[in-house]
Write a protein that holds these residues in place. Sequence first.
Motif, PDB file in Angstrom:
ATOM      1  N   MET A   2       1.766   6.357  -7.576  1.00 17.94           N
ATOM      2  CA  MET A   2       0.593   7.025  -8.152  1.00 17.94           C
ATOM      3  C   MET A   2       0.902   8.208  -9.036  1.00 17.94           C
ATOM      4  N   HIS A   3       1.923   8.982  -8.629  1.00 18.49           N
ATOM      5  CA  HIS A   3       2.146  10.214  -9.367  1.00 18.49           C
ATOM      6  C   HIS A   3       3.500  10.217 -10.079  1.00 18.49           C
ATOM      7  N   ILE A  51      -5.681   3.132  -9.487  1.00 15.37           N
ATOM      8  CA  ILE A  51      -6.610   2.615  -8.487  1.00 15.37           C
ATOM      9  C   ILE A  51      -5.899   2.442  -7.147  1.00 15.37           C
ATOM     10  N   GLY A  52      -4.660   1.963  -7.155  1.00 11.80           N
ATOM     11  CA  GLY A  52      -3.908   1.788  -5.907  1.00 11.80           C
ATOM     12  C   GLY A  52      -3.179   0.458  -5.891  1.00 11.80           C
ATOM     13  N   THR A  95      -8.936   4.778 -12.076  1.00 11.76           N
ATOM     14  CA  THR A  95     -10.220   5.316 -11.651  1.00 11.76           C
ATOM     15  C   THR A  95     -10.168   6.827 -11.879  1.00 11.76           C
ATOM     16  N   THR A  96     -11.108   7.590 -11.342  1.00 10.57           N
ATOM     17  CA  THR A  96     -11.072   9.033 -11.555  1.00 10.57           C
ATOM     18  C   THR A  96     -10.991   9.765 -10.220  1.00 10.57           C
ATOM     19  N   LYS A  97     -10.595  11.014 -10.320  1.00 10.40           N
ATOM     20  CA  LYS A  97     -10.481  11.887  -9.151  1.00 10.40           C
ATOM     21  C   LYS A  97     -10.972  13.247  -9.635  1.00 10.40           C
ATOM     22  N   TYR A  98     -11.798  13.909  -8.858  1.00 11.37           N
ATOM     23  CA  TYR A  98     -12.175  15.282  -9.189  1.00 11.37           C
ATOM     24  C   TYR A  98     -11.155  16.231  -8.576  1.00 11.37           C
ATOM     25  N   ILE A  99     -10.656  17.136  -9.399  1.00 14.69           N
ATOM     26  CA  ILE A  99      -9.736  18.169  -8.943  1.00 14.69           C
ATOM     27  C   ILE A  99     -10.476  19.494  -9.073  1.00 14.69           C
ATOM     28  N   ASP A 159      -7.237  -2.715  -3.401  1.00 14.03           N
ATOM     29  CA  ASP A 159      -8.393  -1.943  -3.875  1.00 14.03           C
ATOM     30  C   ASP A 159      -9.229  -2.690  -4.899  1.00 14.03           C
ATOM     31  N   LEU A 160      -8.636  -3.657  -5.570  1.00 12.18           N
ATOM     32  CA  LEU A 160      -9.343  -4.378  -6.626  1.00 12.18           C
ATOM     33  C   LEU A 160      -8.772  -5.785  -6.733  1.00 12.18           C
ATOM     34  N   LYS A 208      -9.304  -5.633   3.124  1.00 13.99           N
ATOM     35  CA  LYS A 208      -9.931  -4.348   2.831  1.00 13.99           C
ATOM     36  C   LYS A 208      -9.043  -3.224   3.342  1.00 13.99           C
ATOM     37  N   LYS A 238       0.838  -1.196   0.000  1.00  9.07           N
ATOM     38  CA  LYS A 238       0.000   0.000   0.000  1.00  9.07           C
ATOM     39  C   LYS A 238       0.881   1.257   0.000  1.00  9.07           C
ATOM     40  N   LEU A 284       1.304   4.363  -3.030  1.00  5.48           N
ATOM     41  CA  LEU A 284       1.152   5.818  -2.913  1.00  5.48           C
ATOM     42  C   LEU A 284       2.313   6.545  -3.596  1.00  5.48           C
TER      43      LEU A 284
END
Lengths: 413, 413
Positions: free
Chosen positions: B18-19, B113-114, B400-404, B196-197, B192, B11, B15
């Motif tokens: 991710m970027h 997604i992670g 997945t999506t993220k709102y910015i 994530d999937l 959990k 996990k 992180l």
Amino acid sequence: MSFLEQLKKVKEASLKLMHLKSEVKNDLLKQIAENLDKNRNRIKNENAKDLAEGEKAGLSKALMDRLLLNDKRIDAMINGVMDIVNQDDPVGVVEKGYKRPNGLKIYKVRVPIGVIGIIYESRPNVTVDAAALCLKSGNAAVLRGGKEAVNSNRILGEIIQEAIVNNGLMKETVLVIEDSERKLIYDMLKAKGYIDLIVPRGGEGLIQFVTENSLIPIVKHDKGLCHVYIDKDADIDKAVKIAFNAKVQRPGVCNAMETLLIHKDVAEVVLPKLKDEYEKAGVELRGCELTKSVIDVIPATEDDWKTEYLDLILSIKVVGCIDEAIEHINRYGSSHSEAIVTENYTVAQKFLDEVDAAAVYVNASTRFTDGAEFGLGAEIGISTQKLHCRGPMGAYDLTTTKYIIYGDGHIRK
Amino acid sequence: MSFLEQLKKVKEASLKLMHLKSEVKNDLLKQIAENLDKNRNRIKNENAKDLAEGEKAGLSKALMDRLLLNDKRIDAMINGVMDIVNQDDPVGVVEKGYKRPNGLKIYKVRVPIGVIGIIYESRPNVTVDAAALCLKSGNAAVLRGGKEAVNSNRILGEIIQEAIVNNGLMKETVLVIEDSERKLIYDMLKAKGYIDLIVPRGGEGLIQFVTENSLIPIVKHDKGLCHVYIDKDADIDKAVKIAFNAKVQRPGVCNAMETLLIHKDVAEVVLPKLKDEYEKAGVELRGCELTKSVIDVIPATEDDWKTEYLDLILSIKVVGCIDEAIEHINRYGSSHSEAIVTENYTVAQKFLDEVDAAAVYVNASTRFTDGAEFGLGAEIGISTQKLHCRGPMGAYDLTTTKYIIYGDGHIRK
């Protein structure tokens, strides 16, 4: 008819619904709105039975208020349905299309999911919202509301079905079920092949029950443990306004702030201002050691960082840098809505990139995470999971895709 | 380290992943490809151990073949990784962006997604494919392969991790686990908050075990019970070619045809031609009463309509009209790939609209349902569910999506 036989009918109804024209679906929705208007007395009479039962059972004031359907609330339901009429139909939208080198023409098109099972608590207006969103997106619906609202939900279901039958569709297009305990919820969760998606909306107990028992994919509407981080380069006025709004404007909802993070360099300026404002609004403050060295607050424990208060309580932590803030959020947050207040461009971009949440804000309150505020139309809830959809879940998210391929005798070599 | 402690590390690794810039991820993938090339002998030596064990255990010829890693197959793995390097990065794609009336700027952006847990059987090359697709899409991976391939999977995992560590990332970015029975699968399904999937690929027993036990969202890669319907207005040559290709070209895969439907008006012309072709290819034919009145076949039972043979066996049903064909498909099909052969425009459109499946074809073989054939790049499998993604699942579907949201001191009124 047994529950499984009813679900077979719902499945059959969903296949007829899948390829209805938008005009036909909108006419049906308009008729549901008219039927609600014409049947105000029927609705209020049945609702009165639920209220009387609730009174007898000693429901809290808050719960009694959620149950109530008066003319104002019936107006709101009608307006909600008409808003959905005016939204775009997500079905039939071509997401992409292209021609392969071998001449195959491939289109990825949005289509209804099929049968949506929605499990919710107390508020009977959800029955109408959920039915309207499912119909708009071409899905049949199985609706299981709270048992306190059983009479209200039954009459709303009847009114919806009258419009459905009047439009020549099967009445099982929307099935409102009555359940005591969780018997039918359990049956729904096992009805693989009949229900395509389960949307649970409610407390942790319900969500856990559904997660543990479902054989059907679910989209969860879980808790919101949201943070605002005030950076050392924050505009102090914006910071105070946003931190106040995120906690106080409506504390009982999932996009309200539960923990305030603040950079050590501005803690001494910002915290006293905020304490004044919060105290006027009756907010109880709990803080880390460093917070306590600046303002007088109750000591926060490890548990406070993990708690969604949904109340006028706020935990406060002073952090040494942006990395510490991001780490705290990714560790304790529920990946719902997270905000930074800063005038520093690079710090803002870092926060947007590295915080893992459905909605990440710069210089705005977390309270904006909402279908209507995002301009997506009515929402069936806010997804706190990453699969299928994340954040406000509207009619678009009640669809899936289908590949349509035009060939001319193509065979695979 | 306990399994849960390992998952915590995964996990944490996710992180950081991710970027990462696309360039950095592609450099890592190239190095994995190079490492595979440099370590051919290590791979073949470890693979030999699995083959020896398999021999001892009396594995079938087909299973032994799936296990084998020779230079040709190592080349294929390397090319697969390089193909993924050359695909577009789905992360960072802005799905939509707009300004709200209050001035808030909202962007819906694709993000990883992670942590993805992938559970698969026998073929060790999946270890490399799955790791590469997860890395491309910015996800950490927990890979649980078949126990027959444990030595091959372990060495492939080591080779991947060597490249990962060499690029300054945590080695737990890709975790290959060794499991006897289903102990660790079970632990994965309950993890959990760490995974994530879950993507299960395998037989019905595995899929059922995962569906019944998972607390984590899953994307299933289930069976394919596909149909070809030959309409009365079909071009007979196209019909024969497509029906032959869909059954015979590779019968053991999920997008092969299992049941042929044929309109009664053309049965007498088409069936004898097809019978000739099929018999030459060694296909066993089972037919309904009407089929039997035209050609000599074994009688089909109700069970035949429900069976995915994955073999040179075909069931045939004569239908009276397009509606009967669609009804049969929606009832018995697995919503995977369905084809019609017709020159009639209106009938073709009706089939496309009313058949509920991931891929619906006009005048083409069902065998095209495949990530590479659709031009989507490498696939991790073919989703047979409607939620999250449907049909070939590539790097895009591992996001997945993220709102910015960019504000300027916005608070909710």
